[in-house]
Design an enzyme around this catalytic site. Structure first.
Site, PDB file in Angstrom:
ATOM      1  N   TYR A  65       0.836  -1.203   0.000  1.00 15.01           N
ATOM      2  CA  TYR A  65       0.000   0.000   0.000  1.00 15.01           C
ATOM      3  C   TYR A  65       0.874   1.257   0.000  1.00 15.01           C
ATOM      4  O   TYR A  65       1.563   1.550   0.974  1.00 15.01           O
ATOM      5  CB  TYR A  65      -0.976   0.000   1.185  1.00 15.01           C
ATOM      6  N   HIS A  67       0.345 -11.946   1.155  1.00 18.34           N
ATOM      7  CA  HIS A  67      -0.697 -11.146   0.502  1.00 18.34           C
ATOM      8  C   HIS A  67      -1.499 -11.957  -0.524  1.00 18.34           C
ATOM      9  O   HIS A  67      -2.702 -11.807  -0.637  1.00 18.34           O
ATOM     10  CB  HIS A  67      -0.057  -9.919  -0.149  1.00 18.34           C
TER      11      HIS A  67
HETATM   12  N1  LIG Z   1      -5.718  -8.701   0.965  1.00 13.58           N
HETATM   13  C1  LIG Z   1      -6.059  -8.085  -0.141  1.00 13.58           C
HETATM   14  O1  LIG Z   1      -5.726  -8.509  -1.254  1.00 13.58           O
HETATM   15  C2  LIG Z   1      -6.890  -6.833  -0.043  1.00 13.58           C
HETATM   16  C3  LIG Z   1      -7.507  -6.307  -1.193  1.00 13.58           C
HETATM   17  C4  LIG Z   1      -8.305  -5.174  -1.058  1.00 13.58           C
HETATM   18  C5  LIG Z   1      -8.455  -4.578   0.188  1.00 13.58           C
HETATM   19  N2  LIG Z   1      -7.804  -5.074   1.290  1.00 13.58           N
HETATM   20  C6  LIG Z   1      -7.932  -4.433   2.619  1.00 13.58           C
HETATM   21  O2  LIG Z   1      -9.309  -4.212   2.914  1.00 13.58           O
HETATM   22  C7  LIG Z   1      -9.526  -2.826   3.127  1.00 13.58           C
HETATM   23  C8  LIG Z   1     -10.918  -2.418   2.692  1.00 13.58           C
HETATM   24  O3  LIG Z   1     -11.124  -2.658   1.323  1.00 13.58           O
HETATM   25  P1  LIG Z   1     -11.115  -1.511   0.192  1.00 13.58           P
HETATM   26  O4  LIG Z   1     -10.315  -0.350   0.642  1.00 13.58           O
HETATM   27  O5  LIG Z   1     -10.705  -2.208  -1.065  1.00 13.58           O
HETATM   28  O6  LIG Z   1     -12.651  -1.139   0.000  1.00 13.58           O
HETATM   29  P2  LIG Z   1     -13.877  -0.748   0.938  1.00 13.58           P
HETATM   30  O7  LIG Z   1     -13.495  -0.675   2.352  1.00 13.58           O
HETATM   31  O8  LIG Z   1     -14.993  -1.642   0.528  1.00 13.58           O
HETATM   32  O9  LIG Z   1     -14.242   0.717   0.375  1.00 13.58           O
HETATM   33  C9  LIG Z   1     -13.432   1.854   0.569  1.00 13.58           C
HETATM   34  C10 LIG Z   1     -14.107   3.030  -0.125  1.00 13.58           C
HETATM   35  O10 LIG Z   1     -15.398   3.247   0.450  1.00 13.58           O
HETATM   36  C11 LIG Z   1     -15.502   4.563   0.955  1.00 13.58           C
HETATM   37  N3  LIG Z   1     -16.247   4.508   2.233  1.00 13.58           N
HETATM   38  C12 LIG Z   1     -15.840   3.985   3.398  1.00 13.58           C
HETATM   39  N4  LIG Z   1     -16.798   4.109   4.330  1.00 13.58           N
HETATM   40  C13 LIG Z   1     -17.843   4.726   3.724  1.00 13.58           C
HETATM   41  C14 LIG Z   1     -19.124   5.138   4.168  1.00 13.58           C
HETATM   42  N5  LIG Z   1     -19.523   4.925   5.431  1.00 13.58           N
HETATM   43  N6  LIG Z   1     -19.940   5.755   3.280  1.00 13.58           N
HETATM   44  C15 LIG Z   1     -19.559   5.974   2.001  1.00 13.58           C
HETATM   45  N7  LIG Z   1     -18.351   5.598   1.526  1.00 13.58           N
HETATM   46  C16 LIG Z   1     -17.492   4.985   2.382  1.00 13.58           C
HETATM   47  C17 LIG Z   1     -14.105   5.057   1.168  1.00 13.58           C
HETATM   48  O11 LIG Z   1     -14.089   6.457   1.037  1.00 13.58           O
HETATM   49  P3  LIG Z   1     -13.084   7.440   1.840  1.00 13.58           P
HETATM   50  O12 LIG Z   1     -11.744   6.785   1.836  1.00 13.58           O
HETATM   51  O13 LIG Z   1     -13.167   8.693   1.036  1.00 13.58           O
HETATM   52  O14 LIG Z   1     -13.626   7.633   3.229  1.00 13.58           O
HETATM   53  C18 LIG Z   1     -13.364   4.341   0.033  1.00 13.58           C
HETATM   54  O15 LIG Z   1     -13.521   5.050  -1.161  1.00 13.58           O
HETATM   55  C19 LIG Z   1      -8.401  -2.170   2.320  1.00 13.58           C
HETATM   56  O16 LIG Z   1      -8.233  -0.804   2.626  1.00 13.58           O
HETATM   57  C20 LIG Z   1      -7.257  -3.065   2.692  1.00 13.58           C
HETATM   58  O17 LIG Z   1      -6.781  -2.767   3.990  1.00 13.58           O
HETATM   59  C21 LIG Z   1      -7.057  -6.210   1.186  1.00 13.58           C
END
Ligand SMILES: NC(=O)c1ccc[n+]([C@@H]2O[C@H](COP(=O)([O-])OP(=O)(O)OC[C@H]3O[C@@H](n4cnc5c(N)ncnc54)[C@H](OP(=O)(O)O)[C@@H]3O)[C@@H](O)[C@H]2O)c1
Length: 277
Positions: A53, A111
């Protein structure tokens, strides 16, 4: 904060803070730090990150956000598959610890599966655990065949979690992987719980949210929190989003809500290969 027990007996909060896309733009840095601090204040003390990240940038942002509160935080990071050799894991972990300004990780994950033999990575994880640099280790993006291979490798039964894509639009793991993990006592860590924002436009979510005076994101998170042995890590860099996400812990979905969600987002009716973002 509600928590569950890892196979090691250590407890892990059920709702945490994701950090993908953090640490990439200096103009966003202060907002990201403030959002993470606010999450910690609200008891969302699990922070998920990875060396990938922001190529270390997210880990640096987290270090600043945590400050002197390290002992209250459950810190998760991940090693790139191309660093997953015995020596590579040691060096990558050391770099993550330096960027995070800490002497240990609570959980260290592979990962995704790469070309390095799994047994070699697991051996490195065990060495790191023995030396106290990590408290637990696990995997990410592992489908059933990978989990089966891991479980019969040395150190495989200590795998503390499998972090995978799981949300209302990605229910494929309910066919086989989720039951497998439950049977083997491996908690699932659900990533992209609101499908990176794409779920927010769904009419069913919007209507259920309205009935609860909540938001679609809260319904999506509450649905995951309703699943047994599932940890949820939404990412939010805005304080208002962090507050909404934390409040999902108190949101009780009714039987009717769950039925409406099943009708709009049906569970799998046949095997589905594990999806990845
Ligand atoms: N192991 C893997 O391969 C892998 C892959 C993907 C993700 N991950 C982990 O999982 C975490 C979460 O997944 P993600 O970041 O892909 O997606 P997510 O959490 O599903 O979505 C994040 C997005 O949603 C928005 N958001 C968050 N809360 C909200 C709310 N209450 N209302 C409206 N919009 C909202 C955020 O906006 P703002 O940022 O503008 O608040 C951001 O744009 C990652 O950050 C990472 O740590 C791991």
């Amino acid at each position: 904060m509600r928590s569950i027990q890892l196979p090691s007996g250590r407890s892990i909060p059920l709702l945490g803070l994701g950090t993908w896309r953090m640490g990439e733009q200096s103009s966003q840095r202060q907002a990201e730090i403030a959002a993470l601090r606010h999450g910690l204040d609200l008891g969302m003390t699990l922070i998920d990150t990875a060396e990938m990240y922001g190529e270390g940038g997210a880990e640096r942002v987290i270090a600043e956000a945590i400050g002197d509160r390290r002992e209250t935080v459950f810190l998760v990071s991940k090693v790139y598959p191309h660093n997953a050799t015995r020596r590579g894991v040691m060096a990558a972990c050391e770099r993550s610890l330096q960027r995070l300004k800490t002497d240990h990780l609570d959980l260290y994950l592979l990962h995704w599966r790469g070309s390095v033999p799994l047994a070699e990575t697991l051996e490195a994880f065990q060495t790191l655990k023995q030396s106290g640099k990590i408290r637990d280790y696990g995997v990410s993006n592992f489908d059933v065949s990978d989990m089966e291979e891991a479980s019969v490798s040395a150190g495989g039964t200590a795998i503390a979690t499998n972090q995978v894509l799981y949300n209302l639009t990605r229910r494929g793991i309910e066919w086989e992987l989720l039951p497998w993990c439950r049977k083997h006592n491996v908690p699932i860590m659900a990533y992209s719980p609101i499908e990176q924002g794409r779920l927010l436009r769904n009419r069913t979510l919007q209507s259920i949210a309205k009935q609860h005076n909540g938001s679609p994101a809260q319904i999506a998170i509450a649905w995951l929190l309703h699943q047994e042995n599932v940890i949820v890590i939404p990412k939010a860099s805005r304080i208002a989003h962090v507050e909404q996400n934390q409040a999902a812990l108190d949101l009780q979905l009714s039987r009717e809500d769950l039925a409406a969600l099943d009708a709009t987002f049906p569970p799998p009716s046949k095997p589905v290969a594990l999806e990845m973002l």
